[in-house]
Design an enzyme around this catalytic site. Structure first.
Site, PDB file in Angstrom:
ATOM      1  N   GLU A  91     -20.408   1.495  45.175  1.00 14.76           N
ATOM      2  CA  GLU A  91     -19.696   0.878  44.058  1.00 14.76           C
ATOM      3  C   GLU A  91     -20.371  -0.395  43.598  1.00 14.76           C
ATOM      4  O   GLU A  91     -20.926  -1.133  44.396  1.00 14.76           O
ATOM      5  CB  GLU A  91     -18.291   0.483  44.505  1.00 14.76           C
ATOM      6  CG  GLU A  91     -17.455   1.646  44.922  1.00 14.76           C
ATOM      7  CD  GLU A  91     -16.087   1.200  45.421  1.00 14.76           C
ATOM      8  OE1 GLU A  91     -15.681   0.059  45.136  1.00 14.76           O
ATOM      9  OE2 GLU A  91     -15.445   2.005  46.091  1.00 14.76           O
ATOM     10  N   CYS A 104     -21.431  -7.573  40.805  1.00  9.10           N
ATOM     11  CA  CYS A 104     -21.256  -7.532  42.253  1.00  9.10           C
ATOM     12  C   CYS A 104     -21.876  -6.237  42.756  1.00  9.10           C
ATOM     13  O   CYS A 104     -21.466  -5.152  42.355  1.00  9.10           O
ATOM     14  CB  CYS A 104     -19.769  -7.587  42.570  1.00  9.10           C
ATOM     15  SG  CYS A 104     -19.385  -7.339  44.309  1.00  9.10           S
ATOM     16  N   CYS A 111     -20.234   0.585  55.810  1.00 11.05           N
ATOM     17  CA  CYS A 111     -20.416  -0.672  56.536  1.00 11.05           C
ATOM     18  C   CYS A 111     -19.951  -0.448  57.970  1.00 11.05           C
ATOM     19  O   CYS A 111     -19.045   0.344  58.219  1.00 11.05           O
ATOM     20  CB  CYS A 111     -19.563  -1.762  55.882  1.00 11.05           C
ATOM     21  SG  CYS A 111     -19.768  -3.406  56.606  1.00 11.05           S
ATOM     22  N   CYS A 115     -14.105  -4.828  59.589  1.00  8.90           N
ATOM     23  CA  CYS A 115     -13.050  -5.793  59.236  1.00  8.90           C
ATOM     24  C   CYS A 115     -11.744  -5.051  58.926  1.00  8.90           C
ATOM     25  O   CYS A 115     -11.748  -4.009  58.251  1.00  8.90           O
ATOM     26  CB  CYS A 115     -13.467  -6.640  58.046  1.00  8.90           C
ATOM     27  SG  CYS A 115     -14.949  -7.616  58.358  1.00  8.90           S
ATOM     28  N   CYS A 118     -10.665  -4.296  55.112  1.00  6.78           N
ATOM     29  CA  CYS A 118     -11.683  -3.866  54.137  1.00  6.78           C
ATOM     30  C   CYS A 118     -11.829  -2.351  54.098  1.00  6.78           C
ATOM     31  O   CYS A 118     -12.033  -1.708  55.126  1.00  6.78           O
ATOM     32  CB  CYS A 118     -13.020  -4.511  54.476  1.00  6.78           C
ATOM     33  SG  CYS A 118     -14.298  -4.130  53.270  1.00  6.78           S
ATOM     34  N   CYS A 334     -13.118  -4.035  47.500  1.00  5.56           N
ATOM     35  CA  CYS A 334     -14.232  -3.380  48.185  1.00  5.56           C
ATOM     36  C   CYS A 334     -13.938  -1.968  48.644  1.00  5.56           C
ATOM     37  O   CYS A 334     -13.065  -1.754  49.464  1.00  5.56           O
ATOM     38  CB  CYS A 334     -14.565  -4.122  49.462  1.00  5.56           C
ATOM     39  SG  CYS A 334     -15.448  -5.587  49.203  1.00  5.56           S
TER      40      CYS A 334
HETATM   41  N1  SAH Z   1     -20.096  -8.021  54.243  1.00  5.19           N
HETATM   42  C1  SAH Z   1     -20.115  -9.132  53.357  1.00  5.19           C
HETATM   43  C2  SAH Z   1     -20.046  -8.768  51.892  1.00  5.19           C
HETATM   44  C3  SAH Z   1     -19.086  -7.686  51.469  1.00  5.19           C
HETATM   45  S1  SAH Z   1     -17.358  -8.036  51.515  1.00  5.19           S
HETATM   46  C4  SAH Z   1     -19.021 -10.092  53.715  1.00  5.19           C
HETATM   47  O1  SAH Z   1     -18.265  -9.821  54.626  1.00  5.19           O
HETATM   48  O2  SAH Z   1     -18.952 -11.163  53.129  1.00  5.19           O
HETATM   49  C5  SAH Z   1     -17.066  -9.019  50.105  1.00  5.19           C
HETATM   50  C6  SAH Z   1     -15.823  -9.853  50.214  1.00  5.19           C
HETATM   51  O3  SAH Z   1     -14.641  -9.085  49.957  1.00  5.19           O
HETATM   52  C7  SAH Z   1     -15.665 -10.421  51.595  1.00  5.19           C
HETATM   53  O4  SAH Z   1     -15.251 -11.753  51.536  1.00  5.19           O
HETATM   54  C8  SAH Z   1     -14.587  -9.528  52.155  1.00  5.19           C
HETATM   55  O5  SAH Z   1     -13.992 -10.135  53.226  1.00  5.19           O
HETATM   56  C9  SAH Z   1     -13.700  -9.356  50.938  1.00  5.19           C
HETATM   57  N2  SAH Z   1     -12.732  -8.292  51.051  1.00  5.19           N
HETATM   58  C10 SAH Z   1     -12.864  -7.090  51.621  1.00  5.19           C
HETATM   59  N3  SAH Z   1     -11.720  -6.389  51.547  1.00  5.19           N
HETATM   60  C11 SAH Z   1     -10.829  -7.167  50.913  1.00  5.19           C
HETATM   61  C12 SAH Z   1      -9.478  -7.008  50.545  1.00  5.19           C
HETATM   62  N4  SAH Z   1      -8.791  -5.907  50.842  1.00  5.19           N
HETATM   63  N5  SAH Z   1      -8.880  -8.041  49.900  1.00  5.19           N
HETATM   64  C13 SAH Z   1      -9.573  -9.163  49.617  1.00  5.19           C
HETATM   65  N6  SAH Z   1     -10.832  -9.373  49.939  1.00  5.19           N
HETATM   66  C14 SAH Z   1     -11.475  -8.384  50.583  1.00  5.19           C
END
Ligand code: SAH
Length: 346
Positions: A91, A104, A111, A115, A118, A334
């Site tokens: 995406e 973006c 990944c 987390c 995510c 994401c």
């Molecule tokens: N792996 C990298 C970049 C990708 S994530 C990182 O962790 O920074 C990009 C951003 O989106 C990160 O800050 C991640 O924590 C956030 N993110 C992922 N899922 C999310 C969600 N459900 N709500 C809000 N932010 C989210």
């Protein structure tokens, strides 16, 4: 197959020399690849037809297929689902701001960071993208802009962990900044990491002044470890100090990303602890009411709670903002579009 979009100009020179082409061809091809809105070798009209055919046969496609393109009726945000030559789906998002157009990009298909909030990580890692595949996202999004408008900012904040695909991401930044290529300022590029310290330290030594965003999401290790497995490996103290060193080395500003999750990290005590921990550093806290992800069952706090948390941070002396949520109507978070697409198909 040769991956031309990932090549520097001198690598292109080398390759074209092998094909028996004169030296100036590399400049022509590089310029087509990075400066002009073409999707195929066939469109590179100042190259001999035989060369165009040969490139087409020997090289990877220079543009991905657009599997889906959604546009927000609310704010014009566009979210694309691209398919690469091996079938992998990723995406990208285009956001239209007053200051410019920001794309973006994803750095990996899937990944493996795990987390809890995510969607990108739910099915694990497929593979890292090449520099060319990351660039192709910027160019494909740029092609959707109205005549005369360009992409002004790029954030590596889509699916994937950039520090796990370090070389490709650095190559991507350098190619995008190449004065003979797209010539985008490194200062308008940002990389976001979940906090892989060796990557941050290495980046500080690269001599490329990109902005650094850290996905913090917690005021302490205890909460952070519950949300982000990476925190078990890299403690917050050491992470913050690596970021402080990054700022010292580059002068680029730091962003702390903090997804507010109801009942988990949105309490007054969390805000106060965050103020204490971040006070020594120059950076901006970016609060993001968590995008609810159906797979995970985590919810965002109320608007009032978000504003209250913001107030606690700013009155504590931190610079902080609430991220304007764009593209809520088009699976903005994401990995949401990709996972929904895959779920629909299966
Ligand atoms: N792996 C990298 C970049 C990708 S994530 C990182 O962790 O920074 C990009 C951003 O989106 C990160 O800050 C991640 O924590 C956030 N993110 C992922 N899922 C999310 C969600 N459900 N709500 C809000 N932010 C989210």
């Amino acid at each position: 197959m040769k991956d031309l979009l990932s090549c520097t100009k001198s690598e292109l020179e080398e390759y074209l020399k092998e094909l028996g082409e004169p030296r100036f061809r590399a400049g022509q091809v590089f310029s087509w690849l990075h400066n002009k809105e073409v999707r195929t070798f066939a469109e590179m009209t100042n190259l001999p037809a035989a060369l165009r055919n040969r490139l087409d046969a020997e090289c990877l496609p220079i543009a991905p297929e657009t599997e889906r393109m959604q546009e927000s009726a609310i704010d014009g945000t566009k979210k694309a689902l691209f398919r690469f030559h091996d079938g992998n789906l990723i995406e990208s998002v285009l956001m239209r701001y007053r200051f410019g157009n920001s794309v973006c990009v994803s750095s990996q298909a899937g990944c493996r960071m795990g987390c809890a909030f995510c969607a990108s990580t739910v099915a694990g890692l497929q593979r890292g993208l090449t520099a060319g595949e990351i660039l192709a996202q910027v160019y494909a999004m740029e092609r959707t802009l109205p005549e005369g408008e360009r992409v002004s900012h790029v954030v590596v904040m889509g699916s994937g962990e950039p520090m796990e695909n370090y070389d490709a991401v650095i190559r991507f930044f350098r190619l995008l900044a190449d004065p003979d290529g797209r010539n985008l300022s490194l200062r308008n590029m940002t990389v976001s990491t979940c906090g892989i310290i060796p990557g941050i330290r290495r980046l500080a030594e690269e001599g490329i002044p990109v902005n650094l965003a850290i996905s913090l999401h917690a005021p302490n290790d205890e909460i952070r470890r519950k949300l982000m497995p990476v925190a078990k490996r890299y403690p917050m103290d050491e992470l913050l100090s690596a970021c402080g060193d990054y700022f010292e080395a580059t002068g680029r500003r730091l962003t702390w990303e903090y997804a507010l999750i109801s009942g988990i990290n949105d309490g007054d005590e969390h805000a106060r602890e965050l103020v204490r921990r971040l006070a020594p550093y120059r950076g901006v806290v970016n609060l993001i009411p968590v995008n609810p992800v159906t797979e995970r069952g985590l919810a965002a706090p109320s608007k009032d709670r978000v504003q209250h948390f913001l107030h606690l941070l700013t009155s504590g002396g931190l610079e902080a903002t609430v991220r304007r949520s764009l593209g809520r109507d088009i699976d903005g978070a994401c990995g949401q579009l990709r996972s929904r697409y895959i779920n629909d198909k299966t």
